[in-house]
Motif scaffolding. Sequence first.
Motif, PDB file in Angstrom:
ATOM      1  N   PRO A  90     -38.206   7.378  20.768  1.00 46.75           N
ATOM      2  CA  PRO A  90     -37.470   7.074  22.272  1.00 46.75           C
ATOM      3  C   PRO A  90     -36.034   7.093  22.431  1.00 46.75           C
ATOM      4  CG  PRO A  90     -38.001   4.915  20.968  1.00 46.75           C
ATOM      5  CD  PRO A  90     -38.441   6.185  20.113  1.00 46.75           C
ATOM      6  N   ALA A  91     -35.301   7.356  23.397  1.00 45.78           N
ATOM      7  CA  ALA A  91     -34.087   7.613  23.071  1.00 45.78           C
ATOM      8  C   ALA A  91     -33.552   6.031  23.496  1.00 45.78           C
ATOM      9  CB  ALA A  91     -33.477   8.043  24.517  1.00 45.78           C
ATOM     10  N   CYS A  92     -32.410   5.778  22.971  1.00 42.53           N
ATOM     11  CA  CYS A  92     -31.554   4.594  23.003  1.00 42.53           C
ATOM     12  C   CYS A  92     -30.147   4.942  22.929  1.00 42.53           C
ATOM     13  CB  CYS A  92     -32.107   3.499  22.259  1.00 42.53           C
ATOM     14  SG  CYS A  92     -31.745   3.828  20.551  1.00 42.53           S
ATOM     15  N   THR A  93     -29.190   3.946  23.391  1.00 42.27           N
ATOM     16  CA  THR A  93     -27.653   3.919  23.205  1.00 42.27           C
ATOM     17  C   THR A  93     -27.092   3.232  22.534  1.00 42.27           C
ATOM     18  OG1 THR A  93     -27.805   5.088  25.423  1.00 42.27           O
ATOM     19  CG2 THR A  93     -25.743   4.384  24.631  1.00 42.27           C
ATOM     20  N   VAL A  94     -26.340   3.278  21.565  1.00 43.20           N
ATOM     21  CA  VAL A  94     -25.423   2.260  20.950  1.00 43.20           C
ATOM     22  C   VAL A  94     -24.074   2.283  21.615  1.00 43.20           C
ATOM     23  CG1 VAL A  94     -24.094   1.626  18.775  1.00 43.20           C
ATOM     24  CG2 VAL A  94     -26.520   2.703  18.755  1.00 43.20           C
ATOM     25  N   SER A  95     -23.806   1.088  22.095  1.00 44.15           N
ATOM     26  CA  SER A  95     -22.681   0.807  23.041  1.00 44.15           C
ATOM     27  C   SER A  95     -21.560   0.191  21.751  1.00 44.15           C
ATOM     28  CB  SER A  95     -22.858   0.025  24.243  1.00 44.15           C
ATOM     29  OG  SER A  95     -21.307  -0.118  24.621  1.00 44.15           O
ATOM     30  N   LEU A  96     -20.445   0.800  21.662  1.00 44.73           N
ATOM     31  CA  LEU A  96     -19.344   0.065  20.645  1.00 44.73           C
ATOM     32  C   LEU A  96     -18.287  -0.705  21.528  1.00 44.73           C
ATOM     33  CD1 LEU A  96     -19.154   2.980  18.316  1.00 44.73           C
ATOM     34  CD2 LEU A  96     -20.774   1.031  17.982  1.00 44.73           C
ATOM     35  N   SER A  97     -18.098  -1.503  21.224  1.00 48.18           N
ATOM     36  CA  SER A  97     -16.798  -2.133  21.711  1.00 48.18           C
ATOM     37  C   SER A  97     -15.283  -1.769  21.212  1.00 48.18           C
ATOM     38  CB  SER A  97     -16.825  -3.616  21.878  1.00 48.18           C
ATOM     39  OG  SER A  97     -15.580  -4.219  22.146  1.00 48.18           O
ATOM     40  N   TRP A  98     -14.428  -1.276  21.839  1.00 50.07           N
ATOM     41  CA  TRP A  98     -13.233  -0.934  21.444  1.00 50.07           C
ATOM     42  C   TRP A  98     -12.493  -2.056  20.895  1.00 50.07           C
ATOM     43  CZ3 TRP A  98     -11.321   3.602  19.466  1.00 50.07           C
ATOM     44  CH2 TRP A  98     -10.059   3.663  19.125  1.00 50.07           C
ATOM     45  N   ARG A  99     -12.528  -3.087  21.666  1.00 50.24           N
ATOM     46  CA  ARG A  99     -11.682  -4.467  21.359  1.00 50.24           C
ATOM     47  C   ARG A  99     -12.264  -4.819  20.017  1.00 50.24           C
ATOM     48  NH1 ARG A  99     -11.129  -7.668  26.840  1.00 50.24           N
ATOM     49  NH2 ARG A  99     -10.342  -6.134  28.200  1.00 50.24           N
ATOM     50  N   ALA A 100     -13.598  -4.895  19.838  1.00 50.81           N
ATOM     51  CA  ALA A 100     -14.093  -5.230  18.591  1.00 50.81           C
ATOM     52  C   ALA A 100     -13.579  -4.379  17.612  1.00 50.81           C
ATOM     53  CB  ALA A 100     -15.644  -5.348  18.629  1.00 50.81           C
ATOM     54  N   PHE A 101     -13.613  -3.084  17.599  1.00 48.72           N
ATOM     55  CA  PHE A 101     -13.022  -2.281  16.462  1.00 48.72           C
ATOM     56  C   PHE A 101     -11.815  -2.362  16.073  1.00 48.72           C
ATOM     57  CE2 PHE A 101     -10.356   1.443  16.182  1.00 48.72           C
ATOM     58  CZ  PHE A 101     -10.686   1.781  14.913  1.00 48.72           C
ATOM     59  N   GLU A 102     -10.806  -2.953  17.196  1.00 51.61           N
ATOM     60  CA  GLU A 102      -9.327  -3.211  16.950  1.00 51.61           C
ATOM     61  C   GLU A 102      -9.423  -4.519  16.333  1.00 51.61           C
ATOM     62  OE1 GLU A 102      -6.916  -0.915  20.387  1.00 51.61           O
ATOM     63  OE2 GLU A 102      -7.687  -2.816  20.984  1.00 51.61           O
ATOM     64  N   SER A 103     -10.519  -5.429  16.320  1.00 52.34           N
ATOM     65  CA  SER A 103     -10.224  -6.861  15.828  1.00 52.34           C
ATOM     66  C   SER A 103     -10.675  -6.896  14.440  1.00 52.34           C
ATOM     67  CB  SER A 103     -10.971  -7.750  16.607  1.00 52.34           C
ATOM     68  OG  SER A 103     -10.260  -7.887  17.999  1.00 52.34           O
TER      69      SER A 103
END
Length: 202
Positions: A90-103
């Motif tokens: 099944p298809a799914c999507t991973v959503s990454l937070s840019w703010r978290a990446f920066e932190s």
Amino acid sequence: MGHDDHELADRFDSITTHDALIRWSRAYCSDAIETYGFDVALFPVEWEVSTRAKRRAAAVKTPQIDGASVGEPIAWETKSEPVDCVGDYPACTVSLSWRAFESFDRDEWEATLRHELVHIEQFQAYGTTDHGPAFKRRANSVDAPVRVRRFTTPKYVLLCDDCGDTVAHRYRDCKLVRNPDSYRSACCSAPLSSSKVPNEEN
């Protein structure tokens, strides 16, 4: 083919765009699947970067599958309701937070991605995922946090007036923040008080 650790480290330090973050994160996940033995197929997974998320460092977005339960294997090819599949998965999507990446530093970002891989593994096997006992066991086995820490400071904290324990956090003004004494704490059944968290970004 795996990626050299030094190569990943160099590339992580040079990420400046959403596309670069997705490429790096996908490459790390590919390596982690091999290193930690995840039973995950990455080809049906889509990726996106969110600049609005304030609480979750990342999330796996999945369709709702009626009757699905963690621990009960699902045969995707026999599902009667329409499910967007790529091959047998099944298809799914991973959503990454840019703010978290920066932190986060690299180690914490990698641990966050392993957390999301556990969700993908559960979803592909069972049609659903949660943070229950099976998730905790699997997260521990791959050195991933069961809960990813907050990466932005809440604007408000709610305290129990009797014992002083923290009852809740809120990221924006709301009824609970404006009228805390109208609510009771679970610990002491006492009124609450609210205060703004000192933070220059607030």
